[in-house]
Scaffold this motif. Structure first.
Motif, short mmCIF file in Angstrom:
data_model
loop_
_atom_site.label_atom_id
_atom_site.label_comp_id
_atom_site.label_asym_id
_atom_site.label_seq_id
_atom_site.Cartn_x
_atom_site.Cartn_y
_atom_site.Cartn_z
N LEU A 45 44.08 -112.23 131.13
CA LEU A 45 43.83 -111.71 130.39
C LEU A 45 44.10 -109.75 129.85
O LEU A 45 44.36 -109.18 129.18
CB LEU A 45 41.64 -111.99 130.33
N ASP A 46 44.11 -109.44 130.96
CA ASP A 46 44.76 -108.26 131.02
C ASP A 46 46.45 -107.81 130.69
O ASP A 46 46.79 -107.02 130.99
CB ASP A 46 44.66 -107.36 132.52
N ASP A 47 46.77 -108.85 130.55
CA ASP A 47 48.27 -108.64 129.54
C ASP A 47 48.11 -108.10 128.27
O ASP A 47 47.16 -108.59 128.28
CB ASP A 47 48.49 -110.39 130.25
N LYS A 51 44.94 -109.48 125.80
CA LYS A 51 44.07 -108.72 126.11
C LYS A 51 43.93 -107.88 124.48
O LYS A 51 42.80 -108.02 123.81
CB LYS A 51 44.13 -107.15 126.56
N GLN A 52 45.12 -108.03 123.83
CA GLN A 52 44.68 -108.15 122.51
C GLN A 52 44.18 -108.60 121.07
O GLN A 52 43.64 -108.77 120.75
CB GLN A 52 46.33 -107.64 121.81
N LEU A 53 44.83 -109.80 121.82
CA LEU A 53 43.65 -111.33 121.00
C LEU A 53 42.44 -111.20 121.81
O LEU A 53 41.74 -111.45 120.87
CB LEU A 53 44.20 -112.85 121.69
N ALA A 54 41.74 -110.60 123.14
CA ALA A 54 40.24 -110.56 123.09
C ALA A 54 39.87 -109.77 122.24
O ALA A 54 38.69 -109.82 122.56
CB ALA A 54 40.42 -110.32 125.08
N GLN A 180 38.73 -116.08 132.31
CA GLN A 180 38.07 -114.56 131.77
C GLN A 180 37.48 -113.95 130.91
O GLN A 180 36.85 -113.07 130.47
CB GLN A 180 39.43 -114.53 132.36
N PHE A 181 38.03 -114.46 128.98
CA PHE A 181 37.74 -114.14 128.76
C PHE A 181 36.52 -114.37 127.84
O PHE A 181 35.24 -113.38 126.88
CB PHE A 181 38.57 -114.20 126.86
N ILE A 182 36.05 -115.74 127.91
CA ILE A 182 34.52 -115.70 128.21
C ILE A 182 33.24 -115.47 129.21
O ILE A 182 32.48 -114.34 128.55
CB ILE A 182 34.34 -117.71 128.37
#
Length: 281
Positions: A45-47, A51-54, A180-182
């Motif tokens: 998710l830190d890509d 991260k933008q999507l998150a 990771q987003f959850i």
């Protein structure tokens, strides 16, 4: 028999082709590609793109908009007992993270218009009071959003208190980008620890672990994520300020059921009665 020029050339071509095939096989082995079309590369998710999507996903729930960068100026009291809610992930005057943002801003830009509200922010921490704040403070917050230093202060506090610890914990549990987003969204909504009237991320995770093992312990990821979301729904039910579970049931749960463990786009979801979509990049 002495080889001819043609046979030598054919032999050389065959050798070259064999070498190319060997190299291609090695690349496939290194990248984990099986030749199946549509498989998504494993990316945390830190890509930057993830991260933008998150941030878009969080903004859809926090601000009913995918335009998360427009939320630096947002501020209002939404009546959840946490005072003012503001900024890109809903920093609150009652929980102390809004105070942390303004302290970061003051360190980067001494004398900025928000700095004079630091004593009031410290005084209202732990309550929903507006004492010493009010319209002058909310106006100053909105105006400060045009300052890159203020936006950077919000970014830094988001990463320090929410994004980085959530992603690190999820990686330790062996979770994919979706997991990771959850975790991150749970950090944003609930915080890490329990507070009065609120169940925190740590308690939610303990509830999930009591029902299923994460991949790092040999468990199935989708089964574990469903257990985590079940625990989160139970936590929401205990909070007087939160009753709607669509953030879980018609968004994150949908992604788990679809097997989008890498948050593969297009993503379609509903939250708080509104529909959203992010197409492929």
């Amino acid at each position: 028999m002495k080889p001819t020029v043609r046979s030598l050339a054919a032999s050389a071509a065959l050798t070259a082709a064999s070498a190319a095939l060997t190299a291609a096989t090695a690349v496939l082995a290194l990248t984990g590609c099986s030749g199946a079309s549509g498989s998504a590369p494993e990316t945390d998710l830190d890509d930057p793109a993830k991260k933008q999507l998150a941030m878009q996903l969080v903004s859809s729930a926090e601000n009913s908009s995918l335009d998360w960068k427009a939320q630096y100026k947002y501020i209002e009291d939404i009546g959840d007992g946490r005072g003012y809610t503001a900024g890109i992930i809903g920093f609150c005057s009652g929980t102390g993270d809004m105070l942390a943002v303004v302290e970061r801003y003051a360190a980067a830009r001494p004398g900025n218009p928000l700095e004079r509200y630091l004593p009031a922010l410290r005084a209202v921490k732990g309550s929903d009071a507006h004492t010493g704040l009010g319209a002058p403070f909310t106006d100053a917050w909105a105006r400060a959003a045009s300052d890159p230093a203020f936006r950077s202060a919000q970014d830094a506090e988001r990463d320090h208190s929410y994004f980085d610890p959530a992603v690190e914990r999820a990686k330790d549990d062996g979770l994919s980008a979706l997991g990771q987003f959850i975790y991150y969204d749970a950090y944003v909504m609930h915080g890490h620890g329990d507070t009065e009237g609120s169940v925190g991320f740590a308690t939610i995770r303990r509830g999930a672990l009591a029902k299923a093992d994460p991949p790092a312990r040999g468990g199935d990821e989708e089964a574990y994520l469903h257990a985590f979301l079940d625990a989160r729904v139970a936590a929401i039910a205990k909070e007087p300020s939160h009753t709607d579970t669509s953030r879980v049931e018609t968004a994150q749960r949908v992604f788990v059921r679809e097997g989008r463990l890498q948050l593969e786009t297009p993503l379609r979801w509903r939250v708080y009665g509104e529909s959203f979509r992010v197409d492929g990049r």
